[in-house]
Design a protein around this motif. Structure first.
Motif, PDB file in Angstrom:
ATOM      1  N   LEU A  60       0.711  -1.216  -0.171  1.00  0.00           N
ATOM      2  CA  LEU A  60       0.056  -0.015  -0.145  1.00  0.00           C
ATOM      3  C   LEU A  60       0.756   1.272  -0.091  1.00  0.00           C
ATOM      4  N   SER A  63       3.219   1.520  -3.186  1.00  0.00           N
ATOM      5  CA  SER A  63       2.438   1.967  -4.522  1.00  0.00           C
ATOM      6  C   SER A  63       1.870   3.322  -4.563  1.00  0.00           C
ATOM      7  N   VAL A  64       1.710   3.920  -3.475  1.00  0.00           N
ATOM      8  CA  VAL A  64       1.237   5.347  -3.054  1.00  0.00           C
ATOM      9  C   VAL A  64       2.082   6.416  -3.208  1.00  0.00           C
ATOM     10  N   THR A 207      -7.784   1.954   5.955  1.00  0.00           N
ATOM     11  CA  THR A 207      -8.573   2.026   4.684  1.00  0.00           C
ATOM     12  C   THR A 207     -10.003   2.554   5.339  1.00  0.00           C
ATOM     13  N   ASN A 213     -11.298   4.597   1.133  1.00  0.00           N
ATOM     14  CA  ASN A 213     -10.343   5.155   0.021  1.00  0.00           C
ATOM     15  C   ASN A 213      -8.998   4.934   0.310  1.00  0.00           C
ATOM     16  N   ALA A 214      -8.153   3.831  -0.022  1.00  0.00           N
ATOM     17  CA  ALA A 214      -6.802   3.878   0.328  1.00  0.00           C
ATOM     18  C   ALA A 214      -6.044   4.752  -0.040  1.00  0.00           C
ATOM     19  N   GLU A 215      -6.291   5.533  -1.393  1.00  0.00           N
ATOM     20  CA  GLU A 215      -5.497   6.388  -1.810  1.00  0.00           C
ATOM     21  C   GLU A 215      -5.363   7.622  -0.946  1.00  0.00           C
ATOM     22  N   LEU A 216      -6.411   7.875   0.026  1.00  0.00           N
ATOM     23  CA  LEU A 216      -6.228   8.988   0.756  1.00  0.00           C
ATOM     24  C   LEU A 216      -5.263   8.966   1.878  1.00  0.00           C
ATOM     25  N   SER A 218      -2.396   9.073   1.184  1.00  0.00           N
ATOM     26  CA  SER A 218      -1.249   9.911   0.922  1.00  0.00           C
ATOM     27  C   SER A 218      -1.421  11.349   1.533  1.00  0.00           C
TER      28      SER A 218
END
Length: 284
Positions: A60, A63-64, A207, A213-216, A218
């Motif tokens: 995770l 990748s981010v 998450t 939203n796993a992208e958050l 960041s």
């Protein structure tokens, strides 16, 4: 010969190799070591081998925050860094608590025969049954505790949001400890607490707390503090099942508690050192 230089016997290689898969069977496999000194020292070093349960965390964060061409290099670097930390810790143990020479490596080779399918199935069942009975019960109880803390608020009502839960409250109290490392957000602290149950829980908790939203994620780190976070998760205390195994193999709660404290202290100190160096060079 390389293991003897850091105070271990050659037989310690197999448990530590298994540790890259899971710390629980790795710690249990130290029973093959004839010397009590070598066995205890190997148990203390095994958690530095990055188990497969930490892969979701690495995947995770990497990748981010890291470009695709460097992702594999960062992943491999984490494994190598864990081994380097284990070597340094082994040298410290060798010159302090575990003075003396390891038992010489002598391998007795028995007559090898092809086992029957019945005996293989029986052996697998016995080992799996023992693992389920001793490790799963610990994980189950810990999971219930985490679920309770995540579900209810301070008045024991169902929490309307994760921010109002008892777990968030505990995370907020713990957050200042991680602030010097560059990630003082209560959500990160909460994820690390749940990671004590099982390392995969770090990702699932983050998450959930980020609204699915796993992208958050960041928004919680910079690329540099993300690297510091990876180092901390690499080195901090293994899961509760591994700690329960340490308690059983080293004969007492005192050893298990000491393992948790030492691992967390090492992880914090190393992460703090890396963060301080980053600040000095303007990376943070």
């Amino acid at each position: 010969k390389l293991l003897r230089k850091i105070g271990l016997s050659g037989r310690s290689f197999v448990p530590m190799l298994i540790g890259f898969g899971c710390s629980v069977p790795a710690i249990m496999s130290t029973r093959t070591l004839s010397s009590e000194r070598d066995r205890k020292m190997t148990i203390l070093l095994t958690p530095f081998m990055s188990c497969s349960a930490k892969l979701p965390i690495y995947s995770l964060i990497i990748s981010v925050f890291f470009p695709r061409q460097y992702q594999a290099l960062v992943m491999v670097g984490l494994y190598i860094f864990g081994i380097i930390c284990a070597i340094i810790y082994a040298l410290i143990l060798k010159s302090t608590k575990f003075k003396g020479e390891p038992v010489p490596f002598v391998m007795e080779l028995p007559n090898y025969r092809l086992p029957s399918a019945k005996s293989v199935v029986h052996l697998i069942w016995e080992k799996a049954k023992g693992f389920i009975e001793k490790a799963f019960t610990i994980i189950f109880v810990a999971s219930i505790i985490i679920w309770f803390l995540q579900t209810f608020d301070a008045k024991f009502n169902v929490a309307e949001s994760p921010e109002q839960s008892l777990l968030a409250m505990i995370g907020s109290l713990v957050a200042p400890i991680f602030a010097p490392l560059g990630f003082g957000d209560w959500r990160v602290s909460t994820a690390l607490i749940t990671g004590f149950t099982a390392k995969e829980s770090v990702v699932s908790t983050l998450t959930v707390l980020m609204g699915g939203n796993a992208e958050l994620v960041s928004t919680l780190f910079t690329p540099f503090t993300a690297a510091v976070f990876l180092v901390f998760t690499l080195l901090y205390t293994p899961c509760v099942a591994a700690i329960a195994t340490v308690k059983r193999e080293m004969g007492g709660t005192k050893a298990a508690v000491a393992t948790v404290i030492i691992q967390c202290a090492i992880a914090w100190c190393v992460a703090f050192l890396i963060h301080a160096v980053g600040l000095a060079f303007g990376l943070a």
